[in-house]
Structures are given as structure tokens and as C-alpha cells.
Motif scaffolding. Structure first.
Motif, PDB file in Angstrom:
ATOM      1  N   TYR A  28      21.288  55.975  11.416  1.00 15.31           N
ATOM      2  CA  TYR A  28      20.082  55.524  10.716  1.00 15.31           C
ATOM      3  C   TYR A  28      20.060  55.983   9.262  1.00 15.31           C
ATOM      4  O   TYR A  28      19.470  55.321   8.402  1.00 15.31           O
ATOM      5  CB  TYR A  28      18.833  55.974  11.474  1.00 15.31           C
ATOM      6  CG  TYR A  28      18.663  55.224  12.778  1.00 15.31           C
ATOM      7  CD1 TYR A  28      18.264  53.894  12.792  1.00 15.31           C
ATOM      8  CD2 TYR A  28      18.949  55.828  13.997  1.00 15.31           C
ATOM      9  CE1 TYR A  28      18.151  53.186  13.971  1.00 15.31           C
ATOM     10  CE2 TYR A  28      18.838  55.132  15.198  1.00 15.31           C
ATOM     11  CZ  TYR A  28      18.427  53.804  15.175  1.00 15.31           C
ATOM     12  OH  TYR A  28      18.318  53.100  16.357  1.00 15.31           O
ATOM     13  N   GLY A  29      20.740  57.097   8.990  1.00 20.56           N
ATOM     14  CA  GLY A  29      20.883  57.503   7.596  1.00 20.56           C
ATOM     15  C   GLY A  29      21.729  56.512   6.823  1.00 20.56           C
ATOM     16  O   GLY A  29      21.396  56.127   5.698  1.00 20.56           O
ATOM     17  N   GLY A  30      22.820  56.055   7.443  1.00 17.15           N
ATOM     18  CA  GLY A  30      23.678  55.084   6.791  1.00 17.15           C
ATOM     19  C   GLY A  30      23.042  53.720   6.657  1.00 17.15           C
ATOM     20  O   GLY A  30      23.303  52.983   5.701  1.00 17.15           O
ATOM     21  N   LEU A  31      22.187  53.358   7.624  1.00 16.25           N
ATOM     22  CA  LEU A  31      21.569  52.034   7.611  1.00 16.25           C
ATOM     23  C   LEU A  31      20.351  51.968   6.699  1.00 16.25           C
ATOM     24  O   LEU A  31      20.216  51.046   5.889  1.00 16.25           O
ATOM     25  CB  LEU A  31      21.164  51.647   9.035  1.00 16.25           C
ATOM     26  CG  LEU A  31      20.511  50.275   9.204  1.00 16.25           C
ATOM     27  CD1 LEU A  31      21.429  49.160   8.711  1.00 16.25           C
ATOM     28  CD2 LEU A  31      20.132  50.045  10.674  1.00 16.25           C
ATOM     29  N   PHE A  32      19.455  52.939   6.830  1.00 16.79           N
ATOM     30  CA  PHE A  32      18.177  52.891   6.111  1.00 16.79           C
ATOM     31  C   PHE A  32      18.033  53.955   5.022  1.00 16.79           C
ATOM     32  O   PHE A  32      17.044  53.946   4.291  1.00 16.79           O
ATOM     33  CB  PHE A  32      17.016  53.066   7.093  1.00 16.79           C
ATOM     34  CG  PHE A  32      16.873  51.967   8.109  1.00 16.79           C
ATOM     35  CD1 PHE A  32      16.840  50.630   7.726  1.00 16.79           C
ATOM     36  CD2 PHE A  32      16.754  52.266   9.469  1.00 16.79           C
ATOM     37  CE1 PHE A  32      16.692  49.618   8.661  1.00 16.79           C
ATOM     38  CE2 PHE A  32      16.598  51.259  10.416  1.00 16.79           C
ATOM     39  CZ  PHE A  32      16.579  49.926  10.017  1.00 16.79           C
ATOM     40  N   GLY A  33      18.973  54.886   4.955  1.00 16.39           N
ATOM     41  CA  GLY A  33      18.833  55.972   4.002  1.00 16.39           C
ATOM     42  C   GLY A  33      17.920  57.085   4.486  1.00 16.39           C
ATOM     43  O   GLY A  33      17.458  57.914   3.696  1.00 16.39           O
ATOM     44  N   TRP A  34      17.665  57.132   5.799  1.00 16.74           N
ATOM     45  CA  TRP A  34      16.798  58.163   6.353  1.00 16.74           C
ATOM     46  C   TRP A  34      17.499  59.522   6.356  1.00 16.74           C
ATOM     47  O   TRP A  34      18.710  59.619   6.548  1.00 16.74           O
ATOM     48  CB  TRP A  34      16.418  57.841   7.796  1.00 16.74           C
ATOM     49  CG  TRP A  34      15.541  56.654   7.973  1.00 16.74           C
ATOM     50  CD1 TRP A  34      14.925  55.903   7.012  1.00 16.74           C
ATOM     51  CD2 TRP A  34      15.174  56.054   9.225  1.00 16.74           C
ATOM     52  NE1 TRP A  34      14.202  54.885   7.581  1.00 16.74           N
ATOM     53  CE2 TRP A  34      14.335  54.946   8.931  1.00 16.74           C
ATOM     54  CE3 TRP A  34      15.472  56.345  10.549  1.00 16.74           C
ATOM     55  CZ2 TRP A  34      13.792  54.143   9.934  1.00 16.74           C
ATOM     56  CZ3 TRP A  34      14.945  55.547  11.550  1.00 16.74           C
ATOM     57  CH2 TRP A  34      14.103  54.452  11.246  1.00 16.74           C
ATOM     58  N   GLU A  35      16.691  60.569   6.197  1.00 18.98           N
ATOM     59  CA  GLU A  35      17.145  61.944   6.392  1.00 18.98           C
ATOM     60  C   GLU A  35      16.372  62.537   7.560  1.00 18.98           C
ATOM     61  O   GLU A  35      15.236  62.147   7.818  1.00 18.98           O
ATOM     62  CB  GLU A  35      16.913  62.772   5.119  1.00 18.98           C
ATOM     63  CG  GLU A  35      17.722  62.268   3.935  1.00 18.98           C
ATOM     64  CD  GLU A  35      17.486  63.097   2.688  1.00 18.98           C
ATOM     65  OE1 GLU A  35      16.512  63.878   2.657  1.00 18.98           O
ATOM     66  OE2 GLU A  35      18.284  62.954   1.738  1.00 18.98           O
ATOM     67  N   PHE A  36      16.990  63.492   8.260  1.00 17.49           N
ATOM     68  CA  PHE A  36      16.366  64.060   9.456  1.00 17.49           C
ATOM     69  C   PHE A  36      15.960  65.509   9.211  1.00 17.49           C
ATOM     70  O   PHE A  36      16.737  66.301   8.676  1.00 17.49           O
ATOM     71  CB  PHE A  36      17.343  64.008  10.635  1.00 17.49           C
ATOM     72  CG  PHE A  36      16.737  64.374  11.962  1.00 17.49           C
ATOM     73  CD1 PHE A  36      15.875  63.503  12.616  1.00 17.49           C
ATOM     74  CD2 PHE A  36      17.034  65.597  12.550  1.00 17.49           C
ATOM     75  CE1 PHE A  36      15.318  63.837  13.844  1.00 17.49           C
ATOM     76  CE2 PHE A  36      16.486  65.936  13.783  1.00 17.49           C
ATOM     77  CZ  PHE A  36      15.618  65.058  14.425  1.00 17.49           C
ATOM     78  N   ARG A  37      14.719  65.818   9.586  1.00 14.25           N
ATOM     79  CA  ARG A  37      14.209  67.177   9.450  1.00 14.25           C
ATOM     80  C   ARG A  37      13.718  67.667  10.803  1.00 14.25           C
ATOM     81  O   ARG A  37      12.883  67.032  11.434  1.00 14.25           O
ATOM     82  CB  ARG A  37      13.061  67.214   8.437  1.00 14.25           C
ATOM     83  CG  ARG A  37      12.451  68.610   8.246  1.00 14.25           C
ATOM     84  CD  ARG A  37      11.431  68.612   7.126  1.00 14.25           C
ATOM     85  NE  ARG A  37      10.279  67.785   7.427  1.00 14.25           N
ATOM     86  CZ  ARG A  37       9.228  68.184   8.158  1.00 14.25           C
ATOM     87  NH1 ARG A  37       9.212  69.406   8.688  1.00 14.25           N
ATOM     88  NH2 ARG A  37       8.204  67.381   8.355  1.00 14.25           N
TER      89      ARG A  37
END
Length: 263
Positions: A28-37
Motif C-alpha cells: 500500500y505504500g508503493g500503491l498509494f504512498g501510505w506510511e504505517f505508524r
């Protein structure tokens, strides 16, 4: 329109359960640019996907005993316990009893009369996601169900939702909005499972849509990252260009460049 001015019955949270959160974060980071916290050690591995510092979704590792990898859509309730109690008389099921989440709110997971899973979120300190209807964020939800009339009756009784029919080439689309909020507050729709044989085998479910700036580009990127295409990019006049996908672990979602959001 789905917004963060949440009202009872409207989607206000979404999360994904995956057997491999590191892999999901990468996808999802690669697809949408999301980061996880991470939400912290007391949260049992739960964490937040963020876009430019704003929370767009949650996620956690799940095992086979918790069902297949999937996105869960949560709807706002002012009283999670009362909403859960309403599910039984409406021929639904309480899968996860209402639980306080560290003062952030109360949640429950239910199944409707046909077996589609969904969540309830009673806001506490956390009202819901920080952003909606923008690229990389939730913009629409769709229920695939074998019986539109029965589903409409269930969600009217349990969440107070209202339905309306919108004509489109080849039929009528059943839209959803919170009770009393009017059609300007539409946030989703219902689709007969019979319309798509590929979906019939998987059973009823809620499908989240995420806004993107380029549907074809998003599909190509998702495939490179290991996603499966369940419906190729398709343009629906007056709505936008959309595609249905499944992440590398099988969690289903859709992307859309909607005409309403992008002009």
C-alpha cells in the motif's frame, strides 16, 4: 459524498487484516504512498496508514482463525452496543462484541443477513479517518449481496440507512445515504452478486473504493506490486474510471478516478 463530517450510519473507519503486515505496508505504500505508524505495544500490532501525516486507514496482522485477508468498513454509531443488539432481530450476527479501544472509541464487528462482515465505530477521542475523497483515501463503499431488498431492510433497521435508485446504462444502481441526510450524503451503493459470477463464489462483502489520480496507472502499479485484477479499468459515464483489485494476500478493494472529485 463521503466526507469526514461524520454522521451516524456513514462510514468513518476502515482497516485491513493481513497475514503479512510488512508485506501489506510495502504494497500500500508503493500503491498509494501510505506510511504505517504503530499504535503502540498495547495495541496488539494494530497501526495506522497515513498519507502526509493524516490517517487514511488502519491495519493489523490476522491469522486464519480470523478469516481470510480482507478490508473491513466501519460505520458510525452513537451507541455501539445498541447497534449490535439490533443486528440479531434483523437476522444478522455479532461476530465481535462491542469493546472499548483504549478510550479512542468503541468497536464491534457484525455480519448482515447474508453474511457480509462490517464494523461499527462509536467515536471517542478518535472520530474516524482524517481524510476522505482525496487521492489515496477512501471515497466510496459498495456492498455485493445476493438480495438488494433484504440488504436494504437490514441496514435500514440496524444503521438507519436510506436507499435510492439511480438509473445507469443497463439498469438501476441502489445508492446508500445516512438516514435523514439526503441524497447529497450518498456514500455507497449495493450491487447484486448475480451481476458478477466471479464475485458470487466469494460470497457477500463490502468493497472499499480509493480515489486515485490515474486509474490505469494505479492498476499497472498494483500489478507490479503483486496485486490481482478482479475487474479491469472501466469507464462509467458520469461516474469515473474504476477497477477492482485484490492485494497480494487477497484483500479486495477498488480504485477510481471519479468525475465528481477530479472534474
Amino acid at each position: 459524498m463521503l466526507t469526514t463530517r461524520f454522521v451516524n450510519g456513514a462510514p468513518n473507519w476502515i482497516d485491513v487484516g493481513s497475514p503479512d503486515m510488512d508485506g501489506a505496508v510495502s504494497f500500500y505504500g508503493g500503491l498509494f504512498g501510505w506510511e504505517f505508524r504503530s499504535a503502540g505495544p498495547e495495541a496488539g500490532g494494530y497501526g495506522f496508514f497515513q498519507l502526509d501525516g493524516r490517517t487514511v486507514a488502519g491495519g493489523m496482522r490476522t491469522g486464519p482463525e480470523q478469516g481470510p485477508p480482507a478490508w473491513t468498513v466501519y460505520f458510525q454509531s452513537e451507541d455501539a452496543r445498541a447497534t449490535a443488539e439490533a443486528a440479531g432481530p434483523a437476522h444478522g450476527t455479532v461476530l465481535f462484541q462491542p469493546l472499548d479501544v483504549m478510550g479512542e472509541g468503541r468497536m464491534a464487528v457484525l455480519a448482515d443477513q447474508a453474511g457480509a462482515h462490517f464494523g461499527i465505530w462509536e467515536p471517542g477521542r478518535t472520530r474516524g479517518v482524517d481524510v476522505a475523497n482525496e487521492p489515496g483515501a477512501l471515497c466510496w463503499v459498495e456492498l455485493y449481496t445476493p438480495d438488494i431488498a433484504a440488504a436494504a431492510a437490514f441496514y435500514r433497521r440496524v444503521l438507519g440507512l436510506e436507499t435510492s435508485g439511480v438509473p445507469f446504462p443497463g439498469g438501476t444502481y441502489t445508492c446508500l445515504n445516512p438516514g435523514g441526510a439526503g441524497e447529497d450524503a450518498m456514500f455507497g451503493g449495493m450491487v447484486p452478486l448475480a451481476d458478477d459470477p466471479a464475485e458470487q463464489a466469494s460470497g457477500p462483502y463490502w468493497l472499499p473504493y480509493f480515489e486515485v489520480e490515474d486509474t490505469d496507472g494505479a492498476v499497472e502499479r498494483a500489478q507490479r506490486l503483486g496485486a490481482a485484477v478482479r475487474m479491469p479499468a472501466t469507464t462509467l459515464e458520469g461516474v469515473g474510471r474504476m477497477a477492482r483489485l485484490a492485494d497480494p494476500y487477497g484483500a479486495r478493494f477498488a480504485v477510481i478516478r471519479s468525475e465528481a472529485a477530479q472534474g
